[in-house]
Design a protein around this motif. Structure first.
Motif, PDB file in Angstrom:
ATOM      1  N   LEU A 137       0.824  -1.200   0.000  1.00 22.16           N
ATOM      2  CA  LEU A 137       0.000   0.000   0.000  1.00 22.16           C
ATOM      3  C   LEU A 137       0.864   1.257   0.000  1.00 22.16           C
ATOM      4  O   LEU A 137       0.445   2.296  -0.513  1.00 22.16           O
ATOM      5  N   SER A 138       2.038   1.154   0.568  1.00 22.78           N
ATOM      6  CA  SER A 138       2.970   2.277   0.512  1.00 22.78           C
ATOM      7  C   SER A 138       3.334   2.584  -0.934  1.00 22.78           C
ATOM      8  O   SER A 138       3.402   3.754  -1.343  1.00 22.78           O
ATOM      9  N   ALA A 139       3.534   1.534  -1.721  1.00 23.80           N
ATOM     10  CA  ALA A 139       3.894   1.712  -3.125  1.00 23.80           C
ATOM     11  C   ALA A 139       2.687   2.101  -3.981  1.00 23.80           C
ATOM     12  O   ALA A 139       2.778   2.975  -4.853  1.00 23.80           O
ATOM     13  N   ARG A 140       1.538   1.485  -3.712  1.00 24.64           N
ATOM     14  CA  ARG A 140       0.365   1.697  -4.573  1.00 24.64           C
ATOM     15  C   ARG A 140      -0.393   2.974  -4.243  1.00 24.64           C
ATOM     16  O   ARG A 140      -0.879   3.667  -5.138  1.00 24.64           O
ATOM     17  N   LEU A 141      -0.501   3.295  -2.942  1.00 25.64           N
ATOM     18  CA  LEU A 141      -1.290   4.456  -2.529  1.00 25.64           C
ATOM     19  C   LEU A 141      -0.442   5.576  -1.936  1.00 25.64           C
ATOM     20  O   LEU A 141      -0.986   6.566  -1.455  1.00 25.64           O
ATOM     21  N   ALA A 142       0.887   5.401  -1.965  1.00 26.17           N
ATOM     22  CA  ALA A 142       1.782   6.367  -1.313  1.00 26.17           C
ATOM     23  C   ALA A 142       1.376   6.551   0.146  1.00 26.17           C
ATOM     24  O   ALA A 142       1.390   7.673   0.677  1.00 26.17           O
TER      25      ALA A 142
END
Length: 285
Positions: free
Chosen positions: A102-107
């Motif tokens: 989610l860090s990568a996909r949603l910042a």
């Protein structure tokens, strides 16, 4: 060839022990292969997650055993045979994996999501604990002090049982409590949200860890169950857990797709209300 090699009872004992160990591993390998052939690849047990769980339990064993490598190996074997400890480590690995995705996909910052940023002044202890936990898990290490008290005490009992005759001075009288661990801080954070409580059930606002704690509290199910539900091949359990909180249908759909973009949106209608969702979940316990 030196016949003495074959007459040495100590060597024979070591060989027999090694063969017995090999037999156990071969049997376990066969059972694991059978399950994998039947069920196929699984989101719950991808290679990275299995490696991380193995490393976490190994690190816990090393912390418990000190410098005694033989004791650490014995403790590790006992720890991985304990379903409660293994499930907890599995949930840690899955939580970390989802937080990174989610860090990568949603910042979405895994330590400082928007909800935590708004309550930063009252959550400094949680922020420190989250930073410590995620960094340790990334390095495939376990913060033993973050284990729930019952699991800490179980771990202490495990190492004592593994070497009852050993002077484990660093564990003498060791007991644990839940006051300062990461999970306790997450519970306290949810309890102190006040008017922002509804935002704890929005993963893009609360972040993975706070969301999981809020979902566990709201649905009445163990946190490990909630975490692992996000990684099951069929997200029906996750959908029912979301429904069990009493969230409106559209909110269930939004959170389900945020966690599992591949999910069938029709699962938001898996139960007409919270009571029906809980009945379905209870029927398969």
């Amino acid at each position: 060839m030196d016949q003495a090699v074959f007459s040495d009872s100590d060597t024979g004992g070591e060989t027999g022990g090694a063969l017995a160990t090999a037999d156990r591993r071969l049997s376990a390998c066969g059972e694991t292969l059978e399950r994998m052939v039947v069920t196929g690849p699984s989101r719950l047990l991808d290679d990275e997650t299995v490696a991380r769980v193995r490393a976490l339990t190994g690190d816990l064993a090393a912390q418990l055993a000190g410098t005694d490598r033989d004791l650490a190996n014995a403790v590790h074997a006992m720890l991985v045979g304990n379903r409660a400890i293994l499930t907890h480590c599995h949930a840690l690995a899955v939580e970390w994996r989802l937080a990174m995705r989610l860090s990568a996909r949603l910042a979405l910052d895994p330590v400082l999501p928007p909800l935590v940023q708004r309550h930063c002044a009252t959550m400094m202890g949680l922020i420190a604990a989250q930073t410590r936990s995620f960094e340790a898990t990334r390095r495939m290490l376990l913060v033993a002090g973050d284990l729930p008290a019952d699991l800490q005490n179980l771990a202490y009992a495990t190492v004592r049982a593994a070497r009852a005759d050993h002077a484990l001075t660093h564990l003498a009288g060791a007991r644990a409590d839940d006051n300062g661990g990461r999970l306790a801080l997450l519970h306290q954070a949810v309890a102190g949200l006040g008017e922002d409580l509804d935002h704890a059930l929005r993963v893009d606002e609360a972040g993975v860890s706070l969301f999981f704690t809020a979902l566990a509290i709201a649905s009445g199910h163990p946190r490990e169950t909630v975490v692992l539900a996000t990684a099951e091949d069929d997200p029906v359990r996750l959908a029912l857990l979301l429904c069990a909180t009493g969230l409106p249908r559209d909110d269930v759909a939004r959170q389900l797709l945020a966690l599992r973009p591949d999910a069938d949106i029709a699962l938001a209608d898996a139960a007409p209300n919270a009571a029906a969702a809980e009945a379905l979940l209870g029927a398969v316990r």
